[in-house]
Design a protein around this motif. Structure first.
Motif, PDB file in Angstrom:
ATOM      1  N   ARG A   1       0.837  -1.201   0.000  1.00 17.27           N
ATOM      2  CA  ARG A   1       0.000   0.000   0.000  1.00 17.27           C
ATOM      3  C   ARG A   1       0.872   1.253   0.000  1.00 17.27           C
ATOM      4  O   ARG A   1       1.765   1.387   0.837  1.00 17.27           O
ATOM      5  CB  ARG A   1      -0.890  -0.011   1.251  1.00 17.27           C
ATOM      6  CG  ARG A   1      -1.817   1.193   1.385  1.00 17.27           C
ATOM      7  CD  ARG A   1      -2.548   1.162   2.708  1.00 17.27           C
ATOM      8  NE  ARG A   1      -3.422   0.001   2.816  1.00 17.27           N
ATOM      9  CZ  ARG A   1      -4.669  -0.058   2.319  1.00 17.27           C
ATOM     10  NH1 ARG A   1      -5.177   0.977   1.712  1.00 17.27           N
ATOM     11  NH2 ARG A   1      -5.379  -1.148   2.440  1.00 17.27           N
TER      12      ARG A   1
ATOM     13  N   ASP B   1       0.775   7.119   0.997  1.00 18.36           N
ATOM     14  CA  ASP B   1      -0.247   8.171   0.985  1.00 18.36           C
ATOM     15  C   ASP B   1      -1.617   7.656   0.562  1.00 18.36           C
ATOM     16  O   ASP B   1      -2.511   8.443   0.251  1.00 18.36           O
ATOM     17  CB  ASP B   1       0.199   9.351   0.112  1.00 18.36           C
ATOM     18  CG  ASP B   1       0.579   8.931  -1.311  1.00 18.36           C
ATOM     19  OD1 ASP B   1       0.462   7.731  -1.631  1.00 18.36           O
ATOM     20  OD2 ASP B   1       0.995   9.813  -2.083  1.00 18.36           O
ATOM     21  N   ALA B   2      -1.787   6.331   0.543  1.00 21.55           N
ATOM     22  CA  ALA B   2      -3.109   5.789   0.223  1.00 21.55           C
ATOM     23  C   ALA B   2      -4.005   5.844   1.458  1.00 21.55           C
ATOM     24  O   ALA B   2      -3.535   5.714   2.580  1.00 21.55           O
ATOM     25  CB  ALA B   2      -2.995   4.350  -0.268  1.00 21.55           C
ATOM     26  N   ALA B   3      -5.288   6.040   1.241  1.00 18.43           N
ATOM     27  CA  ALA B   3      -6.256   6.089   2.333  1.00 18.43           C
ATOM     28  C   ALA B   3      -7.198   4.891   2.214  1.00 18.43           C
ATOM     29  O   ALA B   3      -7.128   4.115   1.259  1.00 18.43           O
ATOM     30  CB  ALA B   3      -7.039   7.397   2.277  1.00 18.43           C
ATOM     31  N   SER B   4      -8.072   4.740   3.203  1.00 17.71           N
ATOM     32  CA  SER B   4      -9.000   3.612   3.166  1.00 17.71           C
ATOM     33  C   SER B   4     -10.303   3.969   2.463  1.00 17.71           C
ATOM     34  O   SER B   4     -11.172   3.119   2.299  1.00 17.71           O
ATOM     35  CB  SER B   4      -9.280   3.132   4.588  1.00 17.71           C
ATOM     36  OG  SER B   4      -9.746   4.224   5.352  1.00 17.71           O
TER      37      SER B   4
ATOM     38  N   LEU C   1     -10.153   9.746  -1.860  1.00 18.86           N
ATOM     39  CA  LEU C   1      -9.624  11.017  -1.378  1.00 18.86           C
ATOM     40  C   LEU C   1     -10.523  12.191  -1.743  1.00 18.86           C
ATOM     41  O   LEU C   1     -10.476  13.235  -1.099  1.00 18.86           O
ATOM     42  CB  LEU C   1      -8.235  11.253  -1.970  1.00 18.86           C
ATOM     43  CG  LEU C   1      -7.179  10.187  -1.657  1.00 18.86           C
ATOM     44  CD1 LEU C   1      -5.881  10.500  -2.386  1.00 18.86           C
ATOM     45  CD2 LEU C   1      -6.955  10.086  -0.158  1.00 18.86           C
TER      46      LEU C   1
ATOM     47  N   CYS D   1      -8.395   6.014  -3.969  1.00 15.15           N
ATOM     48  CA  CYS D   1      -7.946   6.132  -2.578  1.00 15.15           C
ATOM     49  C   CYS D   1      -6.512   6.614  -2.443  1.00 15.15           C
ATOM     50  O   CYS D   1      -6.019   6.763  -1.320  1.00 15.15           O
ATOM     51  CB  CYS D   1      -8.073   4.775  -1.883  1.00 15.15           C
ATOM     52  SG  CYS D   1      -9.769   4.349  -1.482  1.00 15.15           S
ATOM     53  N   ALA D   2      -5.827   6.821  -3.557  1.00 14.87           N
ATOM     54  CA  ALA D   2      -4.429   7.274  -3.494  1.00 14.87           C
ATOM     55  C   ALA D   2      -4.209   8.357  -4.543  1.00 14.87           C
ATOM     56  O   ALA D   2      -4.843   8.341  -5.596  1.00 14.87           O
ATOM     57  CB  ALA D   2      -3.475   6.102  -3.734  1.00 14.87           C
TER      58      ALA D   2
ATOM     59  N   CYS E   1     -11.283   1.094  -4.918  1.00 14.51           N
ATOM     60  CA  CYS E   1      -9.919   1.267  -4.422  1.00 14.51           C
ATOM     61  C   CYS E   1      -9.164  -0.051  -4.568  1.00 14.51           C
ATOM     62  O   CYS E   1      -9.762  -1.125  -4.492  1.00 14.51           O
ATOM     63  CB  CYS E   1      -9.953   1.724  -2.967  1.00 14.51           C
ATOM     64  SG  CYS E   1     -10.746   3.351  -2.790  1.00 14.51           S
TER      65      CYS E   1
END
Ligand SMILES: [Zn+2]
Length: 243
Positions: A29, A32-35, A38, A69-70, A240
């Motif tokens: 992952r 800077d990827a989020a769950s 973004l 997500c990134a 994602c």
């Protein structure tokens, strides 16, 4: 006199990781990827079917997209860049982000050649950044004639679903300089970049009036049409990547 700019179609490449059967070949992952995504596509506007996807999921009509997500990282090879070209690129990226919700980030300049072939990861096992190359017809023969630019992305598959993970945008610096020098030139150059960046994130040409994704542009169209916006909202609303 109207400037007719011919814009070459986008393309997508199905890339293969070095060892696609092994989970260890798949990057981890990104830091800077989020769950969750973004951003979100701009709300409102008129839905339109005047758009097309460059690639769709196997056996379906859902588009192949980047991971929302990134951030999508870009580097710029500025060899033939026009005056103010970085600012115009930032504005074009903002237009794509606003319409799609995707976050596109310029990391800086590069002197490296855009990677050849279907490489999607670098030596550190992270996705290669998108390269935006300011080129010319001699170095990039596909820019010959009226072609102002071209773009495309490479996709990988995981769990039966495809994602774009990196790509290239190639711009004809000398031709964009000629456009820049005309009246309304800044908007003209920006709209070429918007068109190519929309290819990058997954839109194909559409033969419909008022859309920036028409195969040939003219200086009268410098903002997204309803079809462009509907298509960009769709390619910004993908799944994602499950790392
Ligand atoms: Zn095009």
């Amino acid at each position: 006199m109207a400037v007719l700019v011919v814009l070459l179609g986008g393309a997508s490449v199905a890339a293969r990781l070095d060892d696609s059967s092994s989970d260890s070949a798949f990057p981890g992952r990104p830091d800077d990827a989020a769950s969750a995504p973004l951003g979100a596509p701009a709300a409102g506007g008129t839905a339109s079917d005047a758009y097309a996807f460059i690639a769709t999921q196997k056996g379906g009509s859902d588009p192949v997209t980047y991971d929302p997500c990134a951030p999508i990282h870009l580097v710029v090879d500025a060899r033939t860049i026009v005056d103010g070209g970085m600012k115009l690129l930032e504005q074009a990226l903002d237009e794509v982000s606003e319409a799609s919700g995707l976050q596109l980030v310029v990391d800086g300049l590069t002197d490296d050649e855009a990677p050849e072939g279907d490489a999607v990861t670098g030596p550190d096992r992270t996705w290669l950044p998108v390269t935006v190359t300011w080129s010319d017809p001699k170095a990039s023969p596909k820019l010959k004639g009226d072609v102002a630019g071209y773009a495309g992305s490479s996709s990988i598959e995981r769990d039966g679903h495809r994602w774009f993970v990196t790509g290239t945008v190639v711009l004809d610096g000398p031709q964009l300089k000629r456009i820049l020098d005309q009246r309304g030139g800044r908007a003209g150059v920006r709209s070429v970049m918007m068109h190519e960046l929309a290819h990058l994130v997954g839109l194909d040409h559409v033969d419909a009036a008022g859309q920036l994704m028409r195969p040939s542009g003219d200086e009268s169209i410098t903002t997204w049409g309803a079809g462009d916006r509907t298509g960009l909202a769709a390619v910004g609303s993908g799944r994602c990547i499950p790392y």
